[in-house]
Design an enzyme around this catalytic site. Structure first.
Site, PDB file in Angstrom:
ATOM      1  CD  GLU A  89      -2.983  -1.013   0.253  1.00  0.00           C
ATOM      2  OE1 GLU A  89      -3.340  -0.008  -0.127  1.00  0.00           O
ATOM      3  OE2 GLU A  89      -3.940  -2.048  -0.050  1.00  0.00           O
ATOM      4  CB  CYS A 137      -1.207   7.509   1.213  1.00  0.00           C
ATOM      5  SG  CYS A 137      -2.873   6.772   1.490  1.00  0.00           S
TER       6      CYS A 137
HETATM    7  P1  NAD Z   1       8.537   4.708   4.860  1.00  0.00           P
HETATM    8  O1  NAD Z   1       8.355   3.768   3.585  1.00  0.00           O
HETATM    9  O2  NAD Z   1       9.774   5.365   4.759  1.00  0.00           O
HETATM   10  O3  NAD Z   1       8.426   3.816   6.187  1.00  0.00           O
HETATM   11  C1  NAD Z   1       7.364   2.718   6.423  1.00  0.00           C
HETATM   12  C2  NAD Z   1       7.638   1.820   7.147  1.00  0.00           C
HETATM   13  O4  NAD Z   1       8.737   1.042   6.805  1.00  0.00           O
HETATM   14  C3  NAD Z   1       8.284   2.500   8.615  1.00  0.00           C
HETATM   15  O5  NAD Z   1       7.743   1.713   9.589  1.00  0.00           O
HETATM   16  C4  NAD Z   1       9.701   2.286   8.433  1.00  0.00           C
HETATM   17  O6  NAD Z   1      10.229   2.026   9.710  1.00  0.00           O
HETATM   18  C5  NAD Z   1       9.700   0.774   7.822  1.00  0.00           C
HETATM   19  N1  NAD Z   1      11.163   0.675   6.934  1.00  0.00           N
HETATM   20  C6  NAD Z   1      11.935   1.596   6.538  1.00  0.00           C
HETATM   21  N2  NAD Z   1      13.053   1.108   5.767  1.00  0.00           N
HETATM   22  C7  NAD Z   1      12.609  -0.142   5.781  1.00  0.00           C
HETATM   23  C8  NAD Z   1      13.195  -1.555   5.158  1.00  0.00           C
HETATM   24  N3  NAD Z   1      14.398  -1.196   4.527  1.00  0.00           N
HETATM   25  N4  NAD Z   1      12.708  -2.694   5.259  1.00  0.00           N
HETATM   26  C9  NAD Z   1      11.396  -2.675   5.730  1.00  0.00           C
HETATM   27  N5  NAD Z   1      10.911  -1.579   6.466  1.00  0.00           N
HETATM   28  C10 NAD Z   1      11.533  -0.617   6.294  1.00  0.00           C
HETATM   29  O7  NAD Z   1       7.292   5.553   4.670  1.00  0.00           O
HETATM   30  P2  NAD Z   1       6.631   6.644   5.784  1.00  0.00           P
HETATM   31  O8  NAD Z   1       7.372   7.833   5.475  1.00  0.00           O
HETATM   32  O9  NAD Z   1       6.613   6.182   6.946  1.00  0.00           O
HETATM   33  O10 NAD Z   1       5.484   7.032   5.253  1.00  0.00           O
HETATM   34  C11 NAD Z   1       4.963   7.754   4.013  1.00  0.00           C
HETATM   35  C12 NAD Z   1       4.802   7.065   2.869  1.00  0.00           C
HETATM   36  O11 NAD Z   1       3.701   5.871   3.062  1.00  0.00           O
HETATM   37  C13 NAD Z   1       4.313   7.801   1.718  1.00  0.00           C
HETATM   38  O12 NAD Z   1       4.791   7.513   0.529  1.00  0.00           O
HETATM   39  C14 NAD Z   1       2.555   7.456   1.540  1.00  0.00           C
HETATM   40  O13 NAD Z   1       1.876   7.985   0.431  1.00  0.00           O
HETATM   41  C15 NAD Z   1       2.897   5.970   2.082  1.00  0.00           C
HETATM   42  N6  NAD Z   1       1.458   5.661   2.697  1.00  0.00           N
HETATM   43  C16 NAD Z   1       0.607   4.726   1.993  1.00  0.00           C
HETATM   44  C17 NAD Z   1      -0.817   4.540   2.580  1.00  0.00           C
HETATM   45  C18 NAD Z   1      -1.470   3.548   1.740  1.00  0.00           C
HETATM   46  O14 NAD Z   1      -2.423   3.072   2.329  1.00  0.00           O
HETATM   47  N7  NAD Z   1      -1.448   3.305   0.371  1.00  0.00           N
HETATM   48  C19 NAD Z   1      -1.073   5.053   3.627  1.00  0.00           C
HETATM   49  C20 NAD Z   1      -0.339   5.797   4.355  1.00  0.00           C
HETATM   50  C21 NAD Z   1       0.941   6.269   3.729  1.00  0.00           C
END
Ligand code: NAD
Length: 462
Positions: free
Chosen positions: A215, A249
């Site tokens: 997502e 998002c």
């Molecule tokens: P992110 O991808 O930086 O982090 C998300 C999660 O992944 C965090 O818990 C982080 O600790 C973890 N993470 C980071 N590096 C990782 C790795 N190498 N392996 C596994 N896990 C890892 O995203 P963010 O900054 O927390 O959130 C913002 C993003 O999320 C935006 O792009 C937004 O559009 C998206 N988002 C999507 C939805 C949806 O339902 N489609 C909802 C909310 C946010």
């Protein structure tokens, strides 16, 4: 910081417990859903306080709606529909459904679902997936975001007091823990976050052939089409752009407006921001940007546009200064006709900045959208059915809301997910139940078909 081995022990505990339980009854599943609902109802206030602390400031009224109510609703929806979802689905069979053979799909729990969540709606995105996960009869392990440390720690404690480790377990940490977590041999992995991190997550999951639902985000466009109600459309767009300070998002990322409607839109945007926020800097209803890095990133977009000679309109309703503030608030800002080389047109904005591009023919926004990554959401405002249908048929996005923004995500009967760079797979409502289930195909042979099937056995004749 949890180690890989510790997390693996919990995974084995959950898997063994799931195996021992077999197919849980609807009553057991509803009990888990009820415990999640009770937790949210009892602790809404402290969860909202924790989120506000993590954001610097976040409206508690907003948090009540976007995180507490928005997590309770899908859980209640699952509870209401669980008996219907659990029923086997009849399918017609060959030949002609006539000779007594029967086909059906039975839904079984997958086992242990891992999920990783982002910071922007920390409670909603931790609790709402539980609707489908529990309804489908699974156990689950969760890795929330490190950017909301108070909320993540509080959720860990509250979940620990309502669920045994063999049902739900929470592991805290950042990238390092996320990397280890995503390489665990789950039965399914749900990742909500950015497109770049999703690539690393999918690579790790591939080692164990763990299926993933991703997502993600991206640049969700808005088209102000023919004969829109400009005042009403602008209100919706600016609400979507300032709710959670645009850190959504599905937030409208950029806007296409007809050349002749541009000035009307800017005026209407100014009015709608004034009506929502008489002032911004210390306004309890206006959420701040999550941290300094994101604040600098967003300010950088505006600075780059200004230094390239692009018109920038700050909707700074009370003419306040935003330097030396306790929290990272940014006034809603319009960037008029930015060039495509600017970062603001290349990256997901995730903040209260709205680039506006003007157009004369509807083919222009359609072509522009189609040359980029497929967006998570798309919004069309207008009353011309032919034009609306053209946009719907000629663009591909995860979902669409017509004459509003964001709202398709709140419809539990609609699947929610992206396509291409905005994600893969979907959940919410029945699709969530299916995503977290194994749909087992079963064919019941009839005596008659079994006799006819002998034609498959050699020796073959003409
Ligand atoms: P992110 O991808 O930086 O982090 C998300 C999660 O992944 C965090 O818990 C982080 O600790 C973890 N993470 C980071 N590096 C990782 C790795 N190498 N392996 C596994 N896990 C890892 O995203 P963010 O900054 O927390 O959130 C913002 C993003 O999320 C935006 O792009 C937004 O559009 C998206 N988002 C999507 C939805 C949806 O339902 N489609 C909802 C909310 C946010």
């Amino acid at each position: 910081m949890p180690t890989y081995e510790e997390m693996l022990i919990t995974l084995e505990l959950q898997r063994n417990s799931s195996k021992a339980e077999g197919k849980p009854s609807a009553k057991t599943r509803i009990d888990r859903i009820d415990r999640a609902i009770n937790l949210l109802q009892k602790n809404g206030k402290i969860l909202c306080d924790a989120m506000s602390e993590d954001f610097g400031h976040r409206s508690k009224h907003q948090s009540r709606m976007t995180d507490i109510a928005a997590a309770i609703l899908p859980l209640r929806h699952a509870k209401k529909n669980i008996h219907r979802w659990m029923k086997p689905e009849k399918r017609s069979t060959f030949p002609f459904n006539l000779l007594g053979g029967r086909g059906e799909i039975q839904y079984q729990p997958l086992g242990v679902i891992g999920f990783i969540t982002p910071w922007n709606f920390p409670v909603q995105l931790t609790f709402s997936p539980l609707a489908g996960i529990f309804a489908a009869g699974n156990r689950t392990m969760i890795k929330p975001s490190e950017f909301t440390p108070n909320t993540s720690e509080l959720m860990r404690k509250l979940i620990g007091s309502s669920f045994g480790d063999e049902e739900v377990a929470v592991f805290l940490g950042g990238t390092e823990v996320g990397t280890l977590f995503s390489s665990l041999p789950f039965d399914h992995l749900l990742f909500t976050g950015s497109t770049n991190v999703a690539k690393a997550v999918m690579r790790s999951a591939a080692e164990n052939l763990v299926p993933v639902t991703l997502e993600l985000g991206g640049k969700s466009p808005v088209i102000l089409g023919k004969n829109p109600n400009i005042r009403q459309s602008t209100k919706s767009i600016m609400m979507g752009k300032t709710l959670n300070a645009g850190q959504i998002c599905l937030a409208p990322d950029y806007l296409f407006v007809r050349e002749e409607d541009k000035d009307k839109f800017i005026e209407a945007a100014r009015k709608s921001i004034s009506a929502m926020y008489s002032h911004l800097r210390e306004n309890p209803d206006y959420t701040s940007i999550i941290n300094k890095n994101h604040y600098k990133r967003l300010i950088g977009y505006v600075e780059e546009a200004k230094s390239s000679g692009i018109e920038v309109v700050e909707l700074n309703t009370a003419d306040e200064t935003f330097d030396q503030q306790a929290h990272y608030r940014i006034p809603p800002t319009l960037i008029i006709n930015p060039t495509d080389n600017l970062k603001v047109m290349q990256e997901e904005i995730f903040g209260p900045i709205l680039p506006i591009k003007t157009y004369t023919k509807i083919d222009e926004p359609i072509a522009y959208i189609n040359q980029g990554d497929r967006p998570l959401g798309l919004y069309y405002f207008g009353t011309n059915k032919k034009e609306r249908n053209k946009v719907l048929t000629e663009t591909i996005s995860g979902g669409v809301t017509i004459n509003d923004v964001l709202m398709h995500v709140a419809q539990e009967e609609l699947p929610f997910g992206g396509v291409g760079a905005s994600g893969m797979g979907a959940y919410h409502g029945r699709e969530g139940f299916k995503t977290f289930s194994h749909g087992k195909a079963i064919y019941y042979q009839s005596k008659l078909v079994s006799r006819l099937a002998k034609i498959l056995s050699p020796p073959y004749r003409e």
